[in-house]
Motif scaffolding. Structure first.
Motif, PDB file in Angstrom:
ATOM      1  N   LEU A 182      11.277  11.975  -6.645  1.00 25.34           N
ATOM      2  CA  LEU A 182       9.903  11.833  -5.872  1.00 25.34           C
ATOM      3  C   LEU A 182      10.387  11.005  -4.619  1.00 25.34           C
ATOM      4  O   LEU A 182       9.867  11.417  -3.396  1.00 25.34           O
ATOM      5  CB  LEU A 182       8.892  11.128  -6.586  1.00 25.34           C
ATOM      6  N   ASN A 183      11.042   9.859  -4.956  1.00 28.30           N
ATOM      7  CA  ASN A 183      11.294   9.058  -3.806  1.00 28.30           C
ATOM      8  C   ASN A 183      12.144   9.565  -2.837  1.00 28.30           C
ATOM      9  O   ASN A 183      12.196   9.522  -1.528  1.00 28.30           O
ATOM     10  CB  ASN A 183      12.138   7.579  -4.248  1.00 28.30           C
ATOM     11  N   LYS A 184      12.989  10.580  -3.218  1.00 32.75           N
ATOM     12  CA  LYS A 184      13.905  11.436  -2.234  1.00 32.75           C
ATOM     13  C   LYS A 184      12.987  12.189  -1.250  1.00 32.75           C
ATOM     14  O   LYS A 184      13.362  12.412  -0.295  1.00 32.75           O
ATOM     15  CB  LYS A 184      14.834  12.310  -3.095  1.00 32.75           C
ATOM     16  N   TYR A 185      11.982  12.928  -2.071  1.00 37.13           N
ATOM     17  CA  TYR A 185      11.090  13.835  -1.185  1.00 37.13           C
ATOM     18  C   TYR A 185      10.341  12.734  -0.008  1.00 37.13           C
ATOM     19  O   TYR A 185      10.239  13.072   1.059  1.00 37.13           O
ATOM     20  CB  TYR A 185      10.022  14.509  -2.101  1.00 37.13           C
ATOM     21  N   ASP A 188      12.717  11.961   2.617  1.00 39.94           N
ATOM     22  CA  ASP A 188      13.178  13.194   3.501  1.00 39.94           C
ATOM     23  C   ASP A 188      12.033  13.643   4.440  1.00 39.94           C
ATOM     24  O   ASP A 188      12.310  14.012   5.462  1.00 39.94           O
ATOM     25  CB  ASP A 188      13.462  14.390   2.598  1.00 39.94           C
ATOM     26  N   ASN A 189      10.821  13.022   3.917  1.00 39.75           N
ATOM     27  CA  ASN A 189       9.603  13.462   4.955  1.00 39.75           C
ATOM     28  C   ASN A 189       9.018  12.272   5.666  1.00 39.75           C
ATOM     29  O   ASN A 189       7.886  12.335   6.025  1.00 39.75           O
ATOM     30  CB  ASN A 189       8.595  14.244   4.034  1.00 39.75           C
ATOM     31  N   ASN A 190       9.714  11.166   5.501  1.00 37.98           N
ATOM     32  CA  ASN A 190       9.582   9.772   6.571  1.00 37.98           C
ATOM     33  C   ASN A 190       8.242   9.461   5.775  1.00 37.98           C
ATOM     34  O   ASN A 190       7.203   8.993   6.724  1.00 37.98           O
ATOM     35  CB  ASN A 190       9.444  10.097   7.852  1.00 37.98           C
ATOM     36  N   GLU A 195       1.150   4.340   1.910  1.00 36.09           N
ATOM     37  CA  GLU A 195       0.480   4.949   2.941  1.00 36.09           C
ATOM     38  C   GLU A 195      -0.291   6.371   2.499  1.00 36.09           C
ATOM     39  O   GLU A 195      -0.829   7.149   2.924  1.00 36.09           O
ATOM     40  CB  GLU A 195       1.294   5.395   4.274  1.00 36.09           C
ATOM     41  N   ILE A 196       0.180   6.665   1.226  1.00 37.85           N
ATOM     42  CA  ILE A 196      -0.377   7.934   0.571  1.00 37.85           C
ATOM     43  C   ILE A 196      -1.441   7.745  -0.373  1.00 37.85           C
ATOM     44  O   ILE A 196      -1.657   6.814  -1.419  1.00 37.85           O
ATOM     45  CB  ILE A 196       0.571   8.756  -0.394  1.00 37.85           C
TER      46      ILE A 196
END
Length: 216
Positions: A182-185, A188-190, A195-196
């Motif tokens: 999840l952290n990689k995603y 990769d998407n800044n 903030e989610i």
């Protein structure tokens, strides 16, 4: 005279409590949280005592009910703002069945016995555990059951990954993923998890709703 006082108090508290519950918000009886249930019971008890002791001042009942209303509204506001506070107050949903396998450890933790589980399965016309993709015990005690489709394929239900910036580890375990994935995603998407507002997984894709995208 005493009978008239009792009748007047009964009518007054009927209207007063009706207004109080409208202020507290719409909620089905079967969906009351533990907090809502406690507040409802206390209000009912206070009103019953006041009608029975009709010679006492009515303020002895109104003030405690208003205090309960204040705490209820405050707790509701904090629950919306802070996920951890909501988990403490209402608890979290529990995964009881995962891909046809009963999670006995979680059942013991929630004091949910096998008879109750089998009753719910029978009520939903389920004869075989292997027909159940997963079953979730909600905060209000209701068991939501999700069956495999007729091809025995996994459903396309959305699985929450992040709620209010908090990673949902139970979901990751169910999806057989980990926080590194999840952290990689996110990298990769800044994206930053803080903030989610809401992120979910569906049809092998991750969807994200950021806080700044919400309607104010």
């Amino acid at each position: 005279m005493d009978l008239i006082l009792v009748i007047i108090r009964t009518i007054f508290f009927y209207l007063f409590v009706l207004i109080i519950f409208r202020i507290m918000g719409k909620r089905e009886v079967g969906k009351l949280s533990i907090q809502d249930l406690v507040v409802s019971l206390l209000i009912a008890e206070l009103v019953a005592i006041s009608i029975e002791n009709y010679k006492d001042s009515i303020l002895l009942t109104i003030i405690p009910i208003l205090i309960l209303l204040f705490f209820e509204l405050t707790a509701g506001y904090l629950s919306l703002k802070f996920n951890k506070f909501r988990n403490i107050l209402d608890g979290r949903p529990s995964l009881i069945i995962n891909r046809g396998i009963i999670n006995y450890k979680e059942m013991i933790k929630q004091r949910y016995n096998l008879d109750d589980l089998l009753l719910e399965l029978r009520s939903n016309g389920i004869k075989n555990l292997k027909d159940v993709e997963y079953a979730v015990l909600e905060n209000n005690g209701k068991l939501n059951i999700f069956k495999y489709n007729f091809l025995n394929a996994e459903s396309a239900n959305p699985f929450p990954l992040i709620l209010d910036g908090i990673i949902q580890k139970d979901t990751l375990n169910y999806l057989e993923k980990d926080e590194k994935w999840l952290n990689k995603y996110l990298r990769d998407n800044n994206l930053k998890k803080d903030e989610i507002f809401y992120s979910f997984y569906k049809n092998n894709k991750i969807y994200v709703i950021k806080r700044n995208e919400l309607i104010r």
